[in-house]
Design an enzyme around this catalytic site. Structure first.
Site, PDB file in Angstrom:
ATOM      1  N   THR A   1      16.025  14.287 -36.972  1.00  0.00           N
ATOM      2  CA  THR A   1      15.694  13.380 -37.982  1.00  0.00           C
ATOM      3  C   THR A   1      15.565  13.729 -39.407  1.00  0.00           C
ATOM      4  O   THR A   1      14.896  14.903 -39.679  1.00  0.00           O
ATOM      5  CB  THR A   1      14.286  12.576 -37.452  1.00  0.00           C
ATOM      6  OG1 THR A   1      14.428  12.231 -35.905  1.00  0.00           O
ATOM      7  CG2 THR A   1      14.359  11.121 -37.978  1.00  0.00           C
TER       8      THR A   1
ATOM      9  N   GLU B   1      15.101  13.635 -21.561  1.00  0.00           N
ATOM     10  CA  GLU B   1      13.896  13.244 -22.334  1.00  0.00           C
ATOM     11  C   GLU B   1      13.338  11.852 -22.290  1.00  0.00           C
ATOM     12  O   GLU B   1      12.158  11.880 -21.873  1.00  0.00           O
ATOM     13  CB  GLU B   1      14.519  13.393 -23.917  1.00  0.00           C
ATOM     14  CG  GLU B   1      13.335  13.092 -25.047  1.00  0.00           C
ATOM     15  CD  GLU B   1      13.770  12.888 -26.202  1.00  0.00           C
ATOM     16  OE1 GLU B   1      13.247  13.611 -27.221  1.00  0.00           O
ATOM     17  OE2 GLU B   1      14.793  12.313 -26.552  1.00  0.00           O
TER      18      GLU B   1
END
Length: 383
Positions: free
Chosen positions: A124, A241
């Site tokens: 990110t 995840e």
């Protein structure tokens, strides 16, 4: 498939026994000091639970994803915070699935043994957010190494990791046919020269950081997989995840409903336990029902993943439903406790803060809804 306590009962008992050594007082102390739960993470690692998904040939436990969900669920169900270490369980998937045999032989046994922690992922960026294809971090090949410059944000657990997965653009955006092309992933030593790590204080005791990257040199041999295919590699690990984090939310849901039920049975107001009142009973029962329904989706998604079948929709729905169920249970539990819900000694407010994270991370519920609308229901793309 069985769920709840009937799902891997011996594994559940073993993880629960370990977690019992770290009670609410331990977690409250860690939270108050904004510290990292080193003793807890070390105990999980030494017991082999953090290496659950690493195959036995590389020194891991070689367990299934369903077994791994049990571990994460029991950590949060015991009152713990799995966010401190869950990256160690699934981040290595990128290396396992796409790394060379030499890379796997070099790193995975040490990760399994706890000698190395790979629980940080630099993806990110401040200007890109969820639009990963717009990242500005650039890696330029110069001889036998890449030189990287850029910035990352919300890079979690980096201060307590020896290794990090880093995504950078190796081909400019305007030179690729598809915007998802031209990005590559690298294995980076967390203490490398060229990394400036700055902690981000946040509402939960979650170690996360801004990372400024200035002429970071990475050996070319640390490129994972093929150059330019990094975005696909990152996406490949997201289903696991989301399923694992959904399991954490299920554990939270159990913790909140069990906590609320106990308090509602013991708390007496107007000469009767408050749990005798339907106004208190019904929210607890509804939260429990929502959590059990979400639990079924988590199990279904894990089963598809293990069978090697497409499970993007199910993984996303598991994360959405479990996060919603845990947040509803958290709100119910706080309300059941009334004013005492805000008192630190009851530990509700800590878990309340921690489970709220999963409405936003690692992917927001709104983006999951957008995915389902477009890719499952066939509605027009909204962004």
């Amino acid at each position: 498939m069985s769920f709840g306590r009937e799902n891997h009962p011996e594994l559940r008992d073993a993880v629960r026994a370990l977690c019992a050594q770290f009670d609410s007082a331990y977690w409250q102390g860690i939270d108050e000091k904004r510290a990292y739960p080193e003793k807890f993470v070390d105990a999980l690692t030494k017991a082999g639970w953090m290496s659950a998904l690493i195959p036995e040939e590389y020194g891991g436990s070689g367990l299934s994803l369903t077994a791994a969900t049990v571990i994460m669920e029991e950590v949060t169900r015991s009152g713990g915070n799995a966010g401190c270490c869950h990256g160690q369980m699934y981040n290595m998937n990128t290396l396992l699935r796409h790394g060379s045999e030499a890379q796997k032989r070099k790193y995975l046994p040490k990760i399994a043994a706890g000698e190395l922690r790979l629980q940080a992922m630099g993806v990110t960026e401040p200007g890109a957010g969820t639009d990963t294809t717009k990242i500005k971090t650039v890696a330029v090949r110069k001889g036998d190494r890449y030189v990287v410059n850029g910035q990352k944000v919300w890079t979690s657990r980096l201060q307590h990791s020896e290794l990090m997965i880093l995504l950078a653009r190796t081909t400019p955006l305007n030179e690729v046919k598809r915007k998802s092309e031209g990005m590559s992933i690298f294995l980076v030593e967390a203490k490398s020269k060229g990394l400036d790590v700055r902690p981000i204080r946040n509402m939960v005791n979650h170690e996360t950081n801004q990372v400024f990257i200035d002429n970071l040199e990475i050996p070319a041999e640390n490129l994972i997989g093929e150059e330019g295919k990094g975005f696909r590699y990152i996406l490949d690990g997201l289903n696991a995840e989301r399923i694992l984090i959904a399991a954490e939310c299920i554990g939270d849901g159990y913790w909140f409903t069990e906590k609320a039920t106990k308090y509602a049975n013991e708390r007496v107001v107007f000469d009767r336990p408050i749990g005798q009142n339907q106004g208190v009973q019904f929210p607890i029962a509804r939260a429990y029902a929502q959590m059990r329904a979400a639990e079924l989706m988590v199990g279904a998604a894990a089963a598809l993943y293990e069978a090697g079948r497409e499970c993007g929709a199910e993984a996303n729905m598991a994360k959405l439903l479990a996060a919603d169920a845990s947040w509803a249970a958290a709100d119910m539990c706080l309300q059941t406790h009334g004013g005492f819900g805000f008192a630190e000694e009851f530990d509700v407010e800590r878990k309340f803060r921690e489970t709220r994270l999963y409405q936003t991370a690692p992917i927001s519920t709104n983006l999951i809804l957008s995915y389902l609308a477009e890719h499952v229901l066939g509605l027009p793309r909204s962004y």
